[in-house]
Design an enzyme around this catalytic site. Structure first.
Site, PDB file in Angstrom:
ATOM      1  N   ASP A   1      10.839  54.507  30.523  1.00  0.00           N
ATOM      2  CA  ASP A   1      10.310  53.567  31.521  1.00  0.00           C
ATOM      3  C   ASP A   1      11.132  53.616  32.811  1.00  0.00           C
ATOM      4  O   ASP A   1      10.576  53.649  33.918  1.00  0.00           O
ATOM      5  CB  ASP A   1      10.305  52.130  30.965  1.00  0.00           C
ATOM      6  CG  ASP A   1       9.298  51.949  29.835  1.00  0.00           C
ATOM      7  OD1 ASP A   1       8.646  52.940  29.454  1.00  0.00           O
ATOM      8  OD2 ASP A   1       9.170  50.817  29.333  1.00  0.00           O
TER       9      ASP A   1
ATOM     10  N   SER B   1      10.269  45.480  32.889  1.00  0.00           N
ATOM     11  CA  SER B   1      11.735  45.408  32.760  1.00  0.00           C
ATOM     12  C   SER B   1      12.391  46.592  33.459  1.00  0.00           C
ATOM     13  O   SER B   1      13.413  46.450  34.131  1.00  0.00           O
ATOM     14  CB  SER B   1      12.155  45.362  31.288  1.00  0.00           C
ATOM     15  OG  SER B   1      11.718  46.519  30.598  1.00  0.00           O
TER      16      SER B   1
HETATM   17  N1  LIG Z   1       9.659  40.236  37.846  1.00  0.00           N
HETATM   18  C1  LIG Z   1      10.615  39.971  36.975  1.00  0.00           C
HETATM   19  N2  LIG Z   1      11.548  39.038  37.250  1.00  0.00           N
HETATM   20  C2  LIG Z   1      12.520  38.792  36.365  1.00  0.00           C
HETATM   21  N3  LIG Z   1      12.669  39.385  35.171  1.00  0.00           N
HETATM   22  C3  LIG Z   1      11.781  40.306  34.845  1.00  0.00           C
HETATM   23  C4  LIG Z   1      10.717  40.657  35.722  1.00  0.00           C
HETATM   24  N4  LIG Z   1       9.998  41.616  35.121  1.00  0.00           N
HETATM   25  C5  LIG Z   1      10.581  41.848  33.924  1.00  0.00           C
HETATM   26  N5  LIG Z   1      11.654  41.067  33.747  1.00  0.00           N
HETATM   27  C6  LIG Z   1      12.542  41.050  32.559  1.00  0.00           C
HETATM   28  O1  LIG Z   1      12.026  41.996  31.637  1.00  0.00           O
HETATM   29  C7  LIG Z   1      11.608  41.361  30.415  1.00  0.00           C
HETATM   30  C8  LIG Z   1      10.312  41.970  29.921  1.00  0.00           C
HETATM   31  O2  LIG Z   1      10.612  43.214  29.409  1.00  0.00           O
HETATM   32  P1  LIG Z   1       9.814  43.891  28.234  1.00  0.00           P
HETATM   33  O3  LIG Z   1      10.437  45.229  28.099  1.00  0.00           O
HETATM   34  O4  LIG Z   1       9.746  43.007  27.047  1.00  0.00           O
HETATM   35  O5  LIG Z   1       8.331  44.037  28.831  1.00  0.00           O
HETATM   36  P2  LIG Z   1       7.731  45.131  29.790  1.00  0.00           P
HETATM   37  O6  LIG Z   1       8.828  45.932  30.386  1.00  0.00           O
HETATM   38  O7  LIG Z   1       6.816  44.433  30.739  1.00  0.00           O
HETATM   39  O8  LIG Z   1       6.861  46.015  28.791  1.00  0.00           O
HETATM   40  P3  LIG Z   1       7.164  47.497  28.182  1.00  0.00           P
HETATM   41  O9  LIG Z   1       8.636  47.596  27.989  1.00  0.00           O
HETATM   42  O10 LIG Z   1       6.410  47.518  26.876  1.00  0.00           O
HETATM   43  O11 LIG Z   1       6.600  48.424  29.188  1.00  0.00           O
HETATM   44  C9  LIG Z   1      11.447  39.888  30.761  1.00  0.00           C
HETATM   45  O12 LIG Z   1      11.716  39.092  29.601  1.00  0.00           O
HETATM   46  C10 LIG Z   1      12.504  39.695  31.847  1.00  0.00           C
HETATM   47  O13 LIG Z   1      13.767  39.480  31.258  1.00  0.00           O
HETATM   48  C1  LIG Z   2       7.979  51.058  23.123  1.00  0.00           C
HETATM   49  C2  LIG Z   2       8.645  51.998  24.114  1.00  0.00           C
HETATM   50  O1  LIG Z   2       8.489  53.331  23.634  1.00  0.00           O
HETATM   51  C3  LIG Z   2       7.955  51.962  25.465  1.00  0.00           C
HETATM   52  C4  LIG Z   2       7.979  50.650  26.146  1.00  0.00           C
HETATM   53  O2  LIG Z   2       7.334  50.791  27.385  1.00  0.00           O
HETATM   54  C5  LIG Z   2      10.103  51.631  24.216  1.00  0.00           C
HETATM   55  C6  LIG Z   2      10.946  52.672  24.923  1.00  0.00           C
HETATM   56  O3  LIG Z   2      10.555  53.836  25.036  1.00  0.00           O
HETATM   57  O4  LIG Z   2      12.048  52.309  25.348  1.00  0.00           O
HETATM   58 MG   LIG Z   3      10.227  46.986  29.171  1.00  0.00          MG
END
Ligand SMILES: Nc1ncnc2c1ncn2[C@@H]1O[C@H](COP(=O)(O)OP(=O)(O)OP(=O)(O)O)[C@@H](O)[C@H]1O
Ligand SMILES: C[C@@](O)(CCO)CC(=O)[O-]
Ligand SMILES: [Mg+2]
Length: 396
Positions: free
Chosen positions: A204, A146
């Protein structure tokens, strides 16, 4: 820049220690990952259309610029500000999204619309653009997909609207923006994360923007210089989860049991501090004793993360499999499934790693041996893009 085609990429991230605790003001240590999100932006041939194509999540949308223009009076921000509930309601109504949505496509579209209208809303007219975003990162697996999405969108939109420079010069494959420009990118990307996550710490998007290795606490970003090379096995359990839900769950537990949960978060903070101390004491290379400490920190933190409610049976299984090969693992990112990291000592027998990887893939998991500390958001020449990326962006 106006009128040019541009390519931007931003890295995913691995949190070594401090996920979740960082949302509550504790320290996190995070590093850029060599899996990236790529974006192509070009002026639209049709002057009244804004198109976005997100092949990873199967979303392809377009809007009339004149319809989007009616929303502009509610946005038009000069500097990064938090999306208000009223602004999010306007966008949800416009995009036909139900309130409280956690749906992948809806969150990606809401974040895009918020960033596009806020960043480009002050221009005389909203630009007609075609944007494609494609990622090597699994979506929603703990590797900062994200944030890489928000960071790459923001860098492209700020460049296209000439709020930051177009840093590329002829024959240079990748270029980065100035520190001040990156601060602006990071500030806006944090707002995109707020649309997707609800309550992000900002770690992040900081890694997506600056890359390398960072210490992050309450908005303060400190690069960690000369981190010794760490070899890490990254494993995706492929169990889907939502960062937004997991972060909200930890907050509920903290509110319900403050005297029980606060010490756990403080202990996670101490783990991050100890890990940083070891990494910085060992700039000339980590000794066996250093590795034993790092392994113990991983084990303790994994237990803590279970205590705060972000474990998952798939992660327990992963830790058991790697432990049976003498290796130490913890979840990374929000947990609840998603990814874990396993520390590999430099003198480890390749047969041990291969056996662990085989057993993990027999569980249905996906493994990468990765290098960490990848560079942050970059402007790329089209010739610098790996073939797989060019194909994915151009055929989407
Ligand atoms: N390549 C992409 N294309 C479109 N949307 C995306 C893409 N990558 C991430 N997203 C958006 O980000 C969301 C995922 O975010 P989420 O924070 O839940 O997971 P993450 O960022 O992969 O994991 P984390 O935050 O734990 O590191 C998806 O539901 C979507 O809305
Ligand atoms: C779970 C969390 O600590 C990390 C997600 O990658 C959420 C955040 O820091 O925003
Ligand atoms: Mg995320």
């Amino acid at each position: 820049m106006a009128g040019k085609e541009l390519y931007v990429s931003a890295p995913g991230k691995v949190i070594l220690h401090g996920e979740h605790a960082v949302v509550h003001g504790k320290v996190a240590l995070a590093v850029g990952l060599n899996l990236r999100t790529f974006l192509r932006l070009k002026p639209s041939r049709d002057k009244n259309t804004m198109k976005i194509n997100l092949p990873n999540i199967g979303a392809k949308l377009s809007w009339n610029i004149s319809d989007l223009q009616t929303l502009v009076p509610s946005f038009q921000e000069c500097e990064p500000v938090s999306p208000s509930p009223e602004q999010l309601d306007i966008l949800k109504t416009f995009a036909g999204v139900s309130s409280g949505t956690k749906d992948t496509e809806s969150l990606a579209i809401l974040a895009f619309l918020y960033l596009y209208l806020s960043i480009c809303g002050q221009l005389r007219r909203l630009p007609s653009l075609e944007i494609v975003v494609w990622s090597q990162l699994p979506t929603g697996a703990g590797l900062g997909s994200s944030a890489a999405y928000s960071v790459s969108l923001v860098a492209a939109l700020l460049t296209a609207s000439e709020k930051i420079s177009y840093p590329a010069q002829d024959n240079i494959e990748t270029a980065r923006w100035t520190q001040n420009e990156l601060t602006l990118v990071n500030g806006w990307a944090f707002q995109g994360e707020k649309v997707i996550h609800g309550n992000p710490s900002g770690v992040d998007n900081a890694v997506g923007t600056w890359g390398g290795a960072l210490r992050y606490q309450a908005g303060q970003i400190t690069p960690i210089e000369r981190v010794p090379m760490l070899q890490i096995l990254l494993t995706n359990t492929r169990v889907p989860r939502s960062t937004k839900t997991l972060v909200a769950g930890v907050k509920d537990k903290l509110l319900k049991y403050p005297n029980i949960m606060e010490p756990v978060l403080s202990s996670i903070n101490a783990i991050s501090e100890e890990c940083q101390r070891v990494l910085q004491a060992a700039v000339d290379g980590l000794s066996k004793e250093h590795y034993s400490v790092l392994e113990e920190l991983i084990d303790i933190n994994q237990h803590h993360l279970n205590v705060i409610g972000v474990g998952h049976p798939s992660l327990d299984r992963l830790c058991q499999v790697t432990a049976s090969h003498g290796l130490h693992s913890k979840l990374t990112g929000a947990g609840g499934g998603g990814c874990a990291i396993t520390l590999l000592q430099p003198d480890i027998q390749p047969t041990v790693v291969d056996a662990a990887k085989q057993q993990l893939s027999d569980c249905g998991y996906q493994c990468w041996e990765t290098s960490i500390g990848a560079p942050g958001v970059s402007l790329q020449s089209s010739s610098s893009l790996p073939e797989e990326v060019t194909r994915s962006l151009n055929t989407a």
